[in-house]
Write a protein that holds these residues in place. Sequence first.
Motif, PDB file in Angstrom:
ATOM      1  N   SER A 177     -20.313  -7.304  24.435  1.00 27.61           N
ATOM      2  CA  SER A 177     -20.342  -7.994  23.152  1.00 27.61           C
ATOM      3  C   SER A 177     -19.882  -9.428  23.364  1.00 27.61           C
ATOM      4  CB  SER A 177     -19.419  -7.285  22.159  1.00 27.61           C
ATOM      5  OG  SER A 177     -19.475  -7.898  20.898  1.00 27.61           O
ATOM      6  N   PHE A 178     -20.250 -10.291  22.448  1.00 26.19           N
ATOM      7  CA  PHE A 178     -19.762 -11.664  22.501  1.00 26.19           C
ATOM      8  C   PHE A 178     -19.608 -12.181  21.084  1.00 26.19           C
ATOM      9  CE2 PHE A 178     -24.350 -11.863  22.696  1.00 26.19           C
ATOM     10  CZ  PHE A 178     -24.676 -12.864  21.805  1.00 26.19           C
ATOM     11  N   MET A 179     -18.681 -13.109  20.948  1.00 29.19           N
ATOM     12  CA  MET A 179     -18.426 -13.711  19.639  1.00 29.19           C
ATOM     13  C   MET A 179     -18.116 -15.185  19.836  1.00 29.19           C
ATOM     14  SD  MET A 179     -16.029 -10.870  17.775  1.00 29.19           S
ATOM     15  CE  MET A 179     -16.371 -11.450  16.125  1.00 29.19           C
ATOM     16  N   GLU A 180     -18.502 -15.971  18.875  1.00 31.65           N
ATOM     17  CA  GLU A 180     -18.194 -17.397  18.907  1.00 31.65           C
ATOM     18  C   GLU A 180     -16.834 -17.649  18.284  1.00 31.65           C
ATOM     19  OE1 GLU A 180     -21.342 -19.701  17.202  1.00 31.65           O
ATOM     20  OE2 GLU A 180     -22.842 -18.868  18.558  1.00 31.65           O
ATOM     21  N   LYS A 181     -16.124 -18.618  18.853  1.00 36.21           N
ATOM     22  CA  LYS A 181     -14.861 -19.076  18.278  1.00 36.21           C
ATOM     23  C   LYS A 181     -15.192 -20.190  17.311  1.00 36.21           C
ATOM     24  CE  LYS A 181     -12.075 -18.357  22.440  1.00 36.21           C
ATOM     25  NZ  LYS A 181     -11.267 -19.067  23.447  1.00 36.21           N
ATOM     26  N   PRO A 182     -14.558 -20.323  16.202  1.00 37.47           N
ATOM     27  CA  PRO A 182     -13.551 -19.401  15.684  1.00 37.47           C
ATOM     28  C   PRO A 182     -14.216 -18.104  15.252  1.00 37.47           C
ATOM     29  CG  PRO A 182     -14.009 -21.082  14.041  1.00 37.47           C
ATOM     30  CD  PRO A 182     -14.806 -21.426  15.267  1.00 37.47           C
ATOM     31  N   ALA A 201     -14.196  -8.901  12.111  1.00 38.42           N
ATOM     32  CA  ALA A 201     -15.375  -8.672  12.948  1.00 38.42           C
ATOM     33  C   ALA A 201     -14.960  -8.320  14.377  1.00 38.42           C
ATOM     34  CB  ALA A 201     -16.272  -9.904  12.938  1.00 38.42           C
ATOM     35  N   LEU A 202     -13.912  -8.957  14.886  1.00 35.37           N
ATOM     36  CA  LEU A 202     -13.419  -8.640  16.223  1.00 35.37           C
ATOM     37  C   LEU A 202     -12.907  -7.201  16.277  1.00 35.37           C
ATOM     38  CD1 LEU A 202     -12.769  -9.471  19.124  1.00 35.37           C
ATOM     39  CD2 LEU A 202     -10.545 -10.299  18.283  1.00 35.37           C
ATOM     40  N   GLN A 239     -16.005  -0.226  17.822  1.00 35.47           N
ATOM     41  CA  GLN A 239     -17.314   0.279  18.249  1.00 35.47           C
ATOM     42  C   GLN A 239     -17.369   0.504  19.748  1.00 35.47           C
ATOM     43  OE1 GLN A 239     -20.069  -2.586  16.651  1.00 35.47           O
ATOM     44  NE2 GLN A 239     -19.981  -1.699  14.609  1.00 35.47           N
ATOM     45  N   LEU A 240     -16.658  -0.306  20.509  1.00 37.44           N
ATOM     46  CA  LEU A 240     -16.723  -0.208  21.967  1.00 37.44           C
ATOM     47  C   LEU A 240     -15.773   0.833  22.554  1.00 37.44           C
ATOM     48  CD1 LEU A 240     -17.050  -4.000  22.854  1.00 37.44           C
ATOM     49  CD2 LEU A 240     -18.803  -2.224  23.148  1.00 37.44           C
TER      50      LEU A 240
END
Length: 131
Positions: free
Chosen positions: A111-116, A121-122, A128-129
């Motif tokens: 998974s990946f997420m953009e900062k901020p 969601a995190l 989920q993982l």
Amino acid sequence: MKAKSRALKVHKKSILIVDGGLNLSKLYNYILASDYYVTIKSNGIDALGWLEDGNDPDLIISSLRMPYFNGTSFIENLKLSGFYRNTPVILLSGEDNLAEKVQKLSFKVDSFMEKPFNPIALKTQITQLIA
């Protein structure tokens, strides 16, 4: 006779967070420590040392940009090591076009997420993982 109460021990899962930002480290700890054992390392070299000491987290969250050893090199070393190949990884970055960069990586990121990022969601991604 009074019945003994037995508290159920709940096993918390462990998360290794690798991020050089002091403020973000405090935020990670604030939002995750009640549900998970959280270990925070400020760079990939310290994180690899911690892992080599025999620690085995259930999940790794890594920033893309870190001092000394960037997130790409850190995660690539983990995935090539074999032992952590199946450990889920969330990559965080403030860089533009993160989705494109993740697709070009030579290894799998779960998974990946953009900062901020949104803390809810995190937490959802983590659940989920490693549920």
